[in-house]
Enzyme design. Structure first.
Site, PDB file in Angstrom:
ATOM      1  N   GLU A 195      -5.107  -0.636  15.932  1.00 45.96           N
ATOM      2  CA  GLU A 195      -5.831  -1.621  15.128  1.00 45.96           C
ATOM      3  C   GLU A 195      -4.889  -2.708  14.629  1.00 45.96           C
ATOM      4  O   GLU A 195      -3.802  -2.424  14.117  1.00 45.96           O
ATOM      5  CB  GLU A 195      -6.484  -0.926  13.934  1.00 45.96           C
ATOM      6  CG  GLU A 195      -7.211  -1.876  12.996  1.00 45.96           C
ATOM      7  CD  GLU A 195      -7.309  -1.358  11.570  1.00 45.96           C
ATOM      8  OE1 GLU A 195      -7.317  -2.192  10.653  1.00 45.96           O
ATOM      9  OE2 GLU A 195      -7.328  -0.123  11.382  1.00 45.96           O
ATOM     10  N   SER A 241      -9.454  -5.806  11.137  1.00 44.26           N
ATOM     11  CA  SER A 241     -10.804  -5.309  10.882  1.00 44.26           C
ATOM     12  C   SER A 241     -11.623  -6.461  10.340  1.00 44.26           C
ATOM     13  O   SER A 241     -11.276  -7.026   9.295  1.00 44.26           O
ATOM     14  CB  SER A 241     -10.788  -4.164   9.866  1.00 44.26           C
ATOM     15  OG  SER A 241     -10.239  -2.996  10.420  1.00 44.26           O
ATOM     16  N   ARG A 279       3.142   1.147  10.005  1.00 45.57           N
ATOM     17  CA  ARG A 279       2.579   1.651   8.747  1.00 45.57           C
ATOM     18  C   ARG A 279       3.652   1.579   7.660  1.00 45.57           C
ATOM     19  O   ARG A 279       4.417   2.522   7.470  1.00 45.57           O
ATOM     20  CB  ARG A 279       2.071   3.084   8.936  1.00 45.57           C
ATOM     21  CG  ARG A 279       1.112   3.543   7.841  1.00 45.57           C
ATOM     22  CD  ARG A 279       0.619   4.948   8.127  1.00 45.57           C
ATOM     23  NE  ARG A 279      -0.184   5.003   9.324  1.00 45.57           N
ATOM     24  CZ  ARG A 279      -1.492   4.732   9.386  1.00 45.57           C
ATOM     25  NH1 ARG A 279      -2.141   4.374   8.306  1.00 45.57           N
ATOM     26  NH2 ARG A 279      -2.151   4.828  10.534  1.00 45.57           N
ATOM     27  N   ARG A 298       2.282  -5.867  12.844  1.00 44.88           N
ATOM     28  CA  ARG A 298       1.696  -5.258  14.035  1.00 44.88           C
ATOM     29  C   ARG A 298       1.641  -6.251  15.190  1.00 44.88           C
ATOM     30  O   ARG A 298       1.750  -5.863  16.360  1.00 44.88           O
ATOM     31  CB  ARG A 298       0.308  -4.706  13.709  1.00 44.88           C
ATOM     32  CG  ARG A 298       0.360  -3.534  12.739  1.00 44.88           C
ATOM     33  CD  ARG A 298      -0.973  -2.838  12.554  1.00 44.88           C
ATOM     34  NE  ARG A 298      -0.815  -1.693  11.651  1.00 44.88           N
ATOM     35  CZ  ARG A 298      -1.625  -0.651  11.617  1.00 44.88           C
ATOM     36  NH1 ARG A 298      -2.671  -0.597  12.430  1.00 44.88           N
ATOM     37  NH2 ARG A 298      -1.413   0.346  10.778  1.00 44.88           N
ATOM     38  N   ARG A 344       0.845  -1.196   0.000  1.00 44.22           N
ATOM     39  CA  ARG A 344       0.000   0.000   0.000  1.00 44.22           C
ATOM     40  C   ARG A 344       0.880   1.246   0.000  1.00 44.22           C
ATOM     41  O   ARG A 344       1.896   1.296   0.687  1.00 44.22           O
ATOM     42  CB  ARG A 344      -0.914   0.012   1.230  1.00 44.22           C
ATOM     43  CG  ARG A 344      -1.885  -1.157   1.267  1.00 44.22           C
ATOM     44  CD  ARG A 344      -2.768  -1.150   2.492  1.00 44.22           C
ATOM     45  NE  ARG A 344      -3.541  -2.389   2.581  1.00 44.22           N
ATOM     46  CZ  ARG A 344      -4.322  -2.712   3.600  1.00 44.22           C
ATOM     47  NH1 ARG A 344      -4.458  -1.878   4.613  1.00 44.22           N
ATOM     48  NH2 ARG A 344      -4.973  -3.866   3.605  1.00 44.22           N
TER      49      ARG A 344
END
Length: 425
Positions: free
Chosen positions: A351, A354, A279, A391, A264
């Protein structure tokens, strides 16, 4: 993708539901074009029926012995040819208008569930439950400091190899990443998920089917010479595994677990989480994905969330479950439960998964159906990270850190990593 019939027949539902997301839409032109497309379809099918009747009439006249060159048959054939010309023109108009409608619908997000909390942004998300004991003592380090001390990652050489926001995992770091991936895959396959290893490069149709395009084109990496993109999540190739298929009802639900590298651009996030594993442009993730009958999808949402939670519980990582509000909902989701892991060094929840129910939004884009008697209907899809690996490593380092600089690993991971403690080499 939203149902075109809903646009024609009940546009106020769409505008109201999208407004709950903070998405304002003047649906007048879209509804007008949708009705015009239906009118063109009805005109075309009516003319085709008329043309078929003329063709049958010509056939019957010839069977009764009438001269094929008679004036009556010639007149009928002329009428048939005129109808064919009109049908051809209507087909072209309908095709162009249908494509325009589809392109507009592809830009619209999913309609939120009535059960979603109302709210304009993440500050309105609602905590559902909390698990585990959170460490809050002073002096705890953040994961990137721990990783640097233990020699787990190399940032500077990664910039030389690629650019910023890439990392190279070294020695124990590389082994820990591999251990986490294998642990997650084993845990989920033991729960009945079928493991797959999909392509990392995906085509435009696959990205569109899952809802990534056209919305997130700027977030994605595209190959210059081919219709191929680096996948942002395994959700993309898994959705398209059954694109344009009718899945027999007795085979449902289909439950997949897929590991993949993810890519990404993180557009618009400059200055946020610039250090460490939170990130990155490239990261590893284990994805959970369900294809299911519509009447069973709400219960499945609870189950896929529980399956993602099981990873955190086994790894002894404190977390909370958050019900995402309408204004913070992802593009393809009807409702989402976020799992947020506690990072004691950063003194915050972040987070890590999800878990979303998408209803028939992706299935309509990808034309994925099942049989209901003699009819076909669109399936529902669900997805959730099980988990984001980088993460998870960050959370392990911060929650397992000891006063001597070492990191204690959870019992469940020891068979995969080979020892219980990370120490400097």
């Amino acid at each position: 993708m939203l149902d075109l019939r809903l646009v024609r027949e009940n546009p106020t539902v769409i505008t109201h539901q999208l407004s709950r997301r903070g998405f304002q839409l003047d649906i007048t032109a879209l509804q007008r074009d949708a009705q015009r497309q239906r009118n063109l379809h009805e005109q075309r099918t009516s003319l085709q029926t008329e043309g078929n009747l003329i063709g049958k009439a010509v056939g019957k006249l010839i069977q009764t012995g009438q001269d094929p060159n008679s004036s009556e048959i010639k007149n009928l054939r002329e009428q048939g040819n005129l109808i064919k010309q009109k049908v051809s023109k209507l087909e072209e108009e309908e095709k162009i208008l249908s494509m325009q409608l589809k392109n507009e619908l592809l830009k619209l997000p999913n309609l939120p569930s009535s059960k979603c909390p109302e709210g304009k942004d993440e500050t309105c998300n609602q905590e559902i439950r909390v698990w585990g004991i959170t460490r809050k003592e002073d002096g705890l380090k953040e994961h990137w400091e721990i990783a640097d001390y233990l020699g787990l990652i190399d940032i500077e050489r990664s910039v030389k190899i690629a650019q910023s926001r890439f990392v190279t995992l070294i020695d124990q770091g590389a082994k820990l990443e591999r251990a986490l991936i294998n642990f997650m895959l084993d845990l989920h396959t033991q729960k009945g998920y079928k493991e797959i290893l999909p392509p990392v490069l995906v085509n435009t149709t696959s990205l569109t089917s899952s809802g990534q395009l056209p919305k997130f084109a700027e977030e994605s990496f595209k190959c210059a010479a081919d219709d191929l993109w680096l996948t942002p999540t395994a959700e993309v190739p898994v959705t398209s595994m059954h694109r344009e298929e009718i899945i027999p009802k007795e085979k449902l639900p289909l439950k997949y677990v897929a590991y993949s590298p993810c890519f990404r651009r993180e557009a618009g996030s400059y200055g946020r989480d610039t250090r460490g594993l939170i990130r990155l442009h490239q990261f590893n993730k284990v994805e959970l994905y369900w294809f299911i009958n519509p009447e069973e999808s709400e219960n499945a949402h609870e189950q896929i969330t529980a399956d993602a939670e099981a990873v955190l519980k086994e790894l002894e990582l404190p977390y909370r479950v958050v019900d995402i509000c309408t204004g913070d909902l992802g593009f393809s989701a009807q409702r989402t439960f976020d799992l947020e892991v506690w990072l004691p060094g950063a003194k915050t929840y972040r987070e890590i998964s999800s878990c979303s129910i998408c209803g028939d939004f992706q299935a309509r884009r990808a034309s994925i159906r099942t049989k209901a008697g003699k009819n076909t209907l669109l399936l529902h899809t669900l997805n959730g990270s099980g988990l984001a690996v980088g993460r998870t490593m960050a959370a392990l380092l911060e929650n397992g850190q000891q006063s001597d600089g070492s990191v204690r690993l959870p019992t469940a991971l020891i068979p995969y990593f080979g020892k219980s403690v990370l120490t400097p080499n």
